[in-house]
Design a protein around this motif. Sequence first.
Motif, PDB file in Angstrom:
ATOM      1  N   HIS A   1       1.175  -1.237  -0.274  1.00  0.00           N
ATOM      2  CA  HIS A   1       0.173  -0.335   0.032  1.00  0.00           C
ATOM      3  C   HIS A   1       1.068   1.152  -0.250  1.00  0.00           C
ATOM      4  CE1 HIS A   1      -2.370   3.275   2.200  1.00  0.00           C
ATOM      5  NE2 HIS A   1      -3.410   2.680   1.492  1.00  0.00           N
ATOM      6  N   ILE A   2       2.011   1.254   1.067  1.00  0.00           N
ATOM      7  CA  ILE A   2       2.699   2.449   0.994  1.00  0.00           C
ATOM      8  C   ILE A   2       3.615   2.897  -0.494  1.00  0.00           C
ATOM      9  CG2 ILE A   2       5.468   3.405   1.907  1.00  0.00           C
ATOM     10  CD1 ILE A   2       4.079   2.271   4.893  1.00  0.00           C
ATOM     11  N   LEU A   3       3.913   1.032  -1.021  1.00  0.00           N
ATOM     12  CA  LEU A   3       5.388   2.131  -2.206  1.00  0.00           C
ATOM     13  C   LEU A   3       4.560   2.317  -3.387  1.00  0.00           C
ATOM     14  CD1 LEU A   3       7.761  -1.164  -1.617  1.00  0.00           C
ATOM     15  CD2 LEU A   3       8.404   0.898  -1.029  1.00  0.00           C
TER      16      LEU A   3
ATOM     17  N   ARG B   1      10.594  15.202   6.587  1.00  0.00           N
ATOM     18  CA  ARG B   1       9.661  14.529   5.462  1.00  0.00           C
ATOM     19  C   ARG B   1       9.653  13.469   5.420  1.00  0.00           C
ATOM     20  NH1 ARG B   1      13.088  17.697   1.236  1.00  0.00           N
ATOM     21  NH2 ARG B   1      11.013  16.846  -0.201  1.00  0.00           N
ATOM     22  N   GLY B   2      10.440  12.079   5.463  1.00  0.00           N
ATOM     23  CA  GLY B   2       9.849  10.701   4.649  1.00  0.00           C
ATOM     24  C   GLY B   2       8.780   9.982   5.742  1.00  0.00           C
ATOM     25  N   ASN B   3       8.845  10.538   6.948  1.00  0.00           N
ATOM     26  CA  ASN B   3       8.570   9.873   8.386  1.00  0.00           C
ATOM     27  C   ASN B   3       6.998  10.630   8.503  1.00  0.00           C
ATOM     28  OD1 ASN B   3      10.004   8.431   9.444  1.00  0.00           O
ATOM     29  ND2 ASN B   3      10.721   9.435  11.014  1.00  0.00           N
ATOM     30  N   ARG B   4       6.955  11.795   8.151  1.00  0.00           N
ATOM     31  CA  ARG B   4       5.524  12.952   7.993  1.00  0.00           C
ATOM     32  C   ARG B   4       4.386  12.225   6.743  1.00  0.00           C
ATOM     33  NH1 ARG B   4       8.048  17.242   8.439  1.00  0.00           N
ATOM     34  NH2 ARG B   4       8.391  17.794   5.900  1.00  0.00           N
ATOM     35  N   HIS B   5       5.262  11.567   6.114  1.00  0.00           N
ATOM     36  CA  HIS B   5       4.487  11.481   4.561  1.00  0.00           C
ATOM     37  C   HIS B   5       4.069  10.083   4.575  1.00  0.00           C
ATOM     38  CE1 HIS B   5       3.187  11.413   0.591  1.00  0.00           C
ATOM     39  NE2 HIS B   5       3.926  10.149   0.295  1.00  0.00           N
ATOM     40  N   LEU B   6       4.151   9.108   5.610  1.00  0.00           N
ATOM     41  CA  LEU B   6       3.713   7.490   5.809  1.00  0.00           C
ATOM     42  C   LEU B   6       3.020   7.677   6.901  1.00  0.00           C
ATOM     43  CD1 LEU B   6       7.022   6.147   6.878  1.00  0.00           C
ATOM     44  CD2 LEU B   6       5.599   4.896   5.055  1.00  0.00           C
TER      45      LEU B   6
ATOM     46  N   THR C   1       0.327  11.493   5.554  1.00  0.00           N
ATOM     47  CA  THR C   1      -0.578  11.889   4.154  1.00  0.00           C
ATOM     48  C   THR C   1      -0.858  10.069   4.011  1.00  0.00           C
ATOM     49  OG1 THR C   1       0.931  13.273   3.405  1.00  0.00           O
ATOM     50  CG2 THR C   1      -0.045  12.120   1.818  1.00  0.00           C
ATOM     51  N   LEU C   2      -0.390   9.211   4.480  1.00  0.00           N
ATOM     52  CA  LEU C   2      -0.454   7.736   4.091  1.00  0.00           C
ATOM     53  C   LEU C   2      -1.616   7.334   4.537  1.00  0.00           C
ATOM     54  CD1 LEU C   2       2.655   6.669   1.994  1.00  0.00           C
ATOM     55  CD2 LEU C   2       0.526   7.614   1.499  1.00  0.00           C
ATOM     56  N   GLY C   3      -1.509   8.327   5.792  1.00  0.00           N
ATOM     57  CA  GLY C   3      -2.123   7.283   7.262  1.00  0.00           C
ATOM     58  C   GLY C   3      -1.800   6.407   8.301  1.00  0.00           C
TER      59      GLY C   3
ATOM     60  N   ALA D   1       1.713   5.843  -7.747  1.00  0.00           N
ATOM     61  CA  ALA D   1       2.060   7.262  -7.302  1.00  0.00           C
ATOM     62  C   ALA D   1       2.873   7.672  -8.449  1.00  0.00           C
ATOM     63  CB  ALA D   1       1.194   7.798  -6.160  1.00  0.00           C
ATOM     64  N   GLY D   2       3.091   8.880  -9.213  1.00  0.00           N
ATOM     65  CA  GLY D   2       3.941   9.296  -9.873  1.00  0.00           C
ATOM     66  C   GLY D   2       4.566   8.254 -10.439  1.00  0.00           C
TER      67      GLY D   2
END
Length: 223
Positions: free
Chosen positions: A49-51, A136-141, A144-146, A213-214
Amino acid sequence: RAVDHLAALVGRTPLVEIHYRYNSQPRRIYAKYESMNMTGSVKDRMALHILRRAAEPYRTWYVLARYAGLRCCEIAGLDREHVTRENLLVVAGKGGTQDSLPTHAELWAVIAGLPPGPVARATDGGRATRQQVKNRGNRHLQHTLGHVGVTMHRFRHSFVTDVYQASDPFVAQRLARHASVATTQAYAAVASDAMRAAVAALPHVNLFAAGSAGTAAAAASPQ
């Protein structure tokens, strides 16, 4: 049953029928056979899901942690020029060490199209620091991704666990680059072919399937 890709196995953990008796009556229950997941982990669905959903450049950072076991400081120090189809050069390892790791096919698919220079960039376009990659990586996890409570280190932990299961403790120690004299002496003689085989055994999850995504080319764009 044949499948086109290992990602098709995620979320389809086999069930085992267990027969037992309760109050002298025959009963049965069904239990999930978690060790039959494609990586032997109960977290396969979450990782996929994350990747699949992560935006760039974060997905690239997560792939580096998942398929090379890179720490945040090592991601921050990595340049596109340090990665080839065959090998990844860790130039800013823990304690200032350098090492060379086999490049997994999933990792190469993400890295190959990136421009020269830092893989992790700050918002001003310069090289990101270890703390910036981590925050930034942890915040996105998490936001953003919940995935509350999940950090980038989870991917490195999965990498080490999988190569350990696919090989032996000495190969896993070498690939994890654990900096201790005792472990260095123990695994220094491990053949590079054994290291490559351990990395190749990591699962393919088809990161560029429809709906991802992207694109990898966007990984160098500051967020």
